[in-house]
Design a protein around this motif. Structure first.
Motif, PDB file in Angstrom:
ATOM      1  N   SER A 158       0.839  -1.263   0.097  1.00  0.00           N
ATOM      2  CA  SER A 158      -0.014  -0.183  -0.052  1.00  0.00           C
ATOM      3  C   SER A 158       0.901   1.432   0.011  1.00  0.00           C
ATOM      4  CB  SER A 158      -0.934   0.097   1.187  1.00  0.00           C
ATOM      5  OG  SER A 158      -0.384   0.215   2.368  1.00  0.00           O
TER       6      SER A 158
ATOM      7  N   HIS B 218      -7.939  -1.818   0.862  1.00  0.00           N
ATOM      8  CA  HIS B 218      -8.505  -1.104  -0.227  1.00  0.00           C
ATOM      9  C   HIS B 218     -10.025  -0.995  -0.588  1.00  0.00           C
ATOM     10  CE1 HIS B 218      -8.416  -5.441  -0.523  1.00  0.00           C
ATOM     11  NE2 HIS B 218      -9.265  -5.585  -1.511  1.00  0.00           N
ATOM     12  N   ASP B 219     -10.757  -1.650   0.165  1.00  0.00           N
ATOM     13  CA  ASP B 219     -12.336  -1.282  -0.116  1.00  0.00           C
ATOM     14  C   ASP B 219     -12.978  -1.362   1.228  1.00  0.00           C
ATOM     15  OD1 ASP B 219     -12.406  -3.989   1.258  1.00  0.00           O
ATOM     16  OD2 ASP B 219     -14.016  -4.589  -0.115  1.00  0.00           O
TER      17      ASP B 219
END
Lengths: 262, 442
Positions: A158, B218-219
Motif C-alpha cells: 500500500s 483497499h475497499d
C-alpha cells in the motif's frame, strides 16, 4: 561493520536467497524457547529475528498473537528476553534482529534498550509501529544508529512512491517488504502483484529486499529467489513446531533451506 | 396571478416547508478551533500522533485528506446536519432535572439526553460523519470495534442506511455482557465477529478491527468509535461529536441566559466527553470534569479503568497517550460494570487537557454508579446507560456542595436499555431471574 551487511555480502557471494527465521521469545516457555531458537540456529539459517511478546501486537496474525499471549502468561518480559539472548549469544554466529512493538521499547527506555541491545551484539531492530513521521519527537532511528543498530524499515504494497522514499531515506541493511495486504501468517501467492510491487521498491532504494508475511512453503521460497534477497518465515515456524515439535521444525527448516538454493 | 397564488402548503418567510427547506446556515462545526487542538500531525502536547504500521499509513493519509477537503465544503456540513436532524433525531433535549435538583438542594442539574439519539447513544453522530467520508472515499465496507455494543450498533445502523457491508468486532466477554446489542447489530445486517484473544474486551476488539483493516484496506473503512487511535481519528471524531456541546451551549443560554458552571461526562476513550467539552475549551469559566470507571476501587489492580491513577505514558493501538500497563508496557486488565468504559487507554487530547489542567478527572465506583442509575430512573424518569451513570454519580456528589445559582450539565451519553441483564443481576432482581429461568426452557 554491521553483521547484517557482512551476511548479505556472503549470501550474494554464494548466489543464494537468505533465510531469516523468526521466534517469539518465551514461547512456549522460557526453557523450550531456548531449545527452539537453538534448533533454528543449528540449521544454518542466515538471519534470526527474535520478537519480544507484547499484549497488543496489531500487525500480527492469530499464530503469533497466541504465541505472544502464551509467552506473556509464562512471565516473559523485555528483561527475560534480553537475558535469554545473552545466554545464547555465544552460540549465535548470524545477525540477530529484535522485533518489538514500540511500547515495549518506550517503557523500557529507548536509550537503555539500545545500550543493552548493543552489548548483546544485536544488529538491528524491527519496530512496525514506529513510522518515520514520528522520528522528530521520538528519535528512534537516530538512537538506534548511535548504538550501531540498524532500524530496519518496513514497506508494504500500500506504500506509495512518496512513502517508499520517506521510509527508505534512512534505511540500512535491508528493506523489509510486507508481501501482501494482511497480517503475519496469512498465506500469500508469489505472483505478478508481488513482483510488480518489489520492482517498485527496487526502483526507489538500492538495498537488499526481504519479503515476509505468509511465507510458509518451500515453493514460495523458491519463487522468491528471482525476486528478493531474503525470505522471512515466522508464523509457519510456530505452526510446524506445534504440529510436530523440534523434529518437525528441523525438517521444515531443511526444506526451506533447499528452497533458497533453487 | 402566477406570483400571488398561495396554498396551505407554502413555505414561511425563510422558505421552511414544515421541517424541510430553509436557508442552511452553517454552524461552523468544521471550522471551529481551540487553543488545545493538535498540530498537523495530530500531536496534542506530548500525546497523539500516528504510530501505525506502514500498511495502514496510506489509508490514514487518505482519510485525513478527504476530511480536510470535506471540512472546507459547506455541502458536507449541510448534509451532515440534515442526517443528524432528519435521521438521528438531533437536537437531543437538555432536560432540567427538577426533582433531582430539589432533592440534592444545591446547583441546578441539567441532563443532556443523548440516549434519545437513534440507536440509543451519542455514537450515531460520528458514525454518520465517518460513513459520509467513507462514501467520498468510495469504500464498500465498514469495519468497527465495539465494547458495550453502542458504537457497533451505531455503525450497523449507518451501514444499513448508507448501503455498506459491515463487520463489527466484539470481545467474547463483552458479547456475554451485552447480548441485546449483538442481537440488534445482527438484525441491522452486520456480521458480529467474537474476539477470543487477549482480555476479550474492547482493546482486543480494536486490535482485531485493525488487523481486518490491514487486510482489506483497499475497499474497507475502519469506523473507529472514539477519540482514540492514530491521527486523524481523535480529531475527526471530536469534531463530529462537538455538536453535543454546540447544542448544549445554545440550549443552556436559551433557558438560563448564561453559560453553565460545570460540564460532567463519563470517559472511556473520550467520544462523549470530548463532544461535550470541545466547544467550551476556551471558555475558562466553565469547569470540565471527566469521570472514569472506578470499578471495584482504584486500590484493586485490574479492578478499575482509571487511567489517571496508575496509568503511564505509552504508545499502543496507534497513538501515544496514558495507558494502564505493566512496567514492560503490556496493557493491564481492567474492570468496570459498564463495558463501554473498561478501556486501558484514553484519547490523546484528553490526556493533554489533563496535563494542561483544563479538564479535571475523577472516578465513580461500580457501586456508586448503580446507585446513581437507580436514583436517576426514579427521580427523573430516565433510564441511562451504566457508562453515563458514572457522570451522574459525580453530579450527585458535586451538586450539594454548590450554591443554587450554579448550573451543572451532565452528559447522559446513552440509554440504559442495553444494560438490562447487568443491572438486573447487580440489583439481584428475583422476578427477572425467575423470568429468565422460565425462558431458558424454550
Amino acid at each position: 561493520m554491521n553483521l547484517i551487511d557482512l551476511q548479505i555480502k556472503k549470501i550474494k557471494r554464494n548466489k543464494q536467497l537468505g533465510l531469516m527465521v523468526h521466534a517469539v521469545v518465551g514461547y512456549p516457555t522460557q526453557e523450550k524457547s531456548e531449545m527452539l531458537i537453538r534448533s533454528l540456529i543449528n540449521r544454518k539459517v542466515d538471519f534470526l529475528e527474535l520478537q519480544i511478546p507484547f499484549s497488543d501486537p496489531i500487525a500480527d496474525g492469530p499464530t503469533i498473537v497466541r504465541a505472544s499471549e502464551k509467552a506473556l502468561k509464562r512471565g516473559t518480559n523485555t528483561d527475560s528476553v534480553l537475558e535469554l539472548i545473552g545466554k545464547l549469544r555465544g552460540d549465535i554466529h548470524i545477525p540477530v534482529i529484535i522485533m518489538a512493538y514500540y511500547n515495549s521499547i518506550l517503557s523500557y527506555g529507548l536509550v537503555k534498550f539500545c545500550r543493552k541491545a548493543k552489548k548483546l551484539n544485536i544488529s538491528g531492530l524491527i519496530v512496525p509501529d514506529m513510522p518515520p513521521e514520528e522520528e522528530d519527537r521520538e528519535r528512534f532511528i537516530q538512537t538506534s544508529f548511535e548504538y550501531g543498530l540498524y532500524p530496519i524499515r518496513v514497506v508494504s504494497p500500500s506504500s506509495s512512491k512518496k512513502r517508499l522514499e520517506i521510509n527508505t531515506r534512512y534505511a540500512k541493511g535491508f528493506i523489509y517488504s510486507v508481501s501482501h495486504f494482511g497480517v503475519t501468517g496469512s498465506g500469500v501467492k508469489i505472483g505478478n502483484d508481488l513482483v510488480g510491487y518489489i520492482n517498485e521498491v527496487k526502483k526507489t532504494v538500492r538495498l537488499p529486499i526481504a519479503v515476509g508475511f505468509g511465507i510458509e512453503k518451500k515453493e514460495q521460497v523458491e519463487k522468491l529467489n528471482d525476486i528478493a534477497d531474503i525470505a522471512v518465515v515466522g508464523s509457519a515456524i510456530i505452526r510446524n513446531y506445534e504440529k510436530g515439535g523440534l523434529n518437525r521444525l528441523k525438517l521444515f527448516i531443511k526444506e526451506l533451506k533447499e528452497g533458497t538454493i533453487y | 396571478m402566477i406570483f400571488n397564488f398561495k396554498t396551505l402548503y407554502d413555505g414561511d418567510t425563510c422558505g421552511h416547508f414544515g421541517q424541510y427547506g430553509g436557508r442552511f446556515a452553517p454552524k461552523g462545526i468544521f471550522s471551529f478551533q481551540t487553543s488545545y487542538d493538535g498540530d498537523r500531525n495530530g500531536h496534542f502536547g506530548q500525546y497523539g500522533g500516528r504510530f501505525a504500521p506502514e500498511m495502514l499509513i496510506p489509508a490514514l493519509e487518505e482519510l485525513e485528506n478527504v476530511y480536510i477537503r470535506a471540512k472546507k465544503d459547506r455541502e458536507f456540513e449541510r448534509e451532515f446536519m440534515s442526517y443528524l436532524t432528519g435521521f438521528a433525531g438531533r437536537p437531543t433535549p437538555l432536560t432540567f432535572a427538577a426533582n433531582l435538583t430539589r432533592r440534592l438542594g444545591g446547583a441546578k442539574i441539567y441532563l443532556k439526553n443523548e440516549g434519545l439519539n437513534l440507536s440509543g447513544a451519542h455514537k450515531i453522530t460520528h458514525c454518520i460523519g465517518q460513513a459520509m467520508l467513507a462514501k467520498r472515499m468510495g469504500k464498500k465496507r465498514l469495519i468497527a470495534e465495539t465494547g458495550a455494543g453502542q458504537h457497533g450498533k451505531a455503525v450497523a445502523t449507518v451501514a444499513a442506511k448508507f448501503g455498506f457491508e459491515c463487520t463489527v468486532y466484539m470481545g467474547e466477554r463483552d458479547i456475554e455482557r451485552q447480548r441485546p446489542n449483538v442481537f440488534w447489530m445482527q438484525r441491522l445486517g452486520a456480521k458480529v465477529k467474537p474476539v477470543s484473544f487477549g482480555t476479550k474486551t474492547l482493546k482486543d476488539a480494536t486490535n482485531a478491527a485493525l488487523k481486518d483493516w490491514i487486510t482489506n484496506v483497499h475497499d474497507s473503512h475502519y469506523l473507529l468509535g472514539s477519540t482514540v487511535g492514530p491521527h486523524p481519528f481523535p480529531s475527526i471524531n471530536r469534531d463530529f461529536q462537538s455538536v453535543v456541546g454546540m447544542e448544549v451551549e445554545e440550549q443552556v443560554k436559551k433557558i438560563e441566559g448564561k453559560l453553565p458552571n460545570y460540564l460532567i461526562a463519563c470517559v472511556g476513550g473520550g467520544s462523549n466527553s470530548m463532544g461535550l467539552f470541545y466547544r467550551f475549551l476556551d471558555k475558562k469559566s466553565v469547569r470540565l470534569v471527566g469521570v472514569e470507571a472506578g470499578g471495584r476501587g482504584v486500590s484493586k489492580k485490574g479492578g478499575h479503568a482509571v487511567r489517571f491513577s496508575g496509568g503511564k505514558k505509552g504508545v499502543v493501538e496507534g497513538y501515544k497517550s496514558v495507558f494502564l500497563q505493566d512496567r514492560y508496557g503490556n496493557l493491564s486488565p481492567t474492570h468496570s460494570v459498564s463495558a463501554g468504559l473498561d478501556y486501558p487507554g484514553i484519547g490523546p487530547q484528553l490526556a493533554h487537557l489533563k496535563n494542561e489542567g483544563r479538564v479535571q478527572f475523577t472516578y465513580a465506583t461500580d457501586r456508586e454508579v448503580l446507585a446513581a442509575f437507580s436514583l436517576l430512573a426514579k427521580t427523573e424518569g430516565i433510564i441511562c446507560a451504566l457508562e453515563s451513570a458514572h457522570a451522574v454519580a459525580f453530579a450527585l456528589k458535586l451538586a450539594p456542595t454548590l450554591s443554587k445559582n450554579k448550573i451543572i450539565v451532565v452528559n447522559l451519553s446513552g440509554a440504559g436499555d442495553k444494560d438490562i441483564f447487568i443491572i438486573a443481576e447487580a440489583l439481584k432482581d428475583k422476578e427477572w431471574i425467575e423470568f429468565l429461568k422460565g425462558k431458558s426452557h424454550l
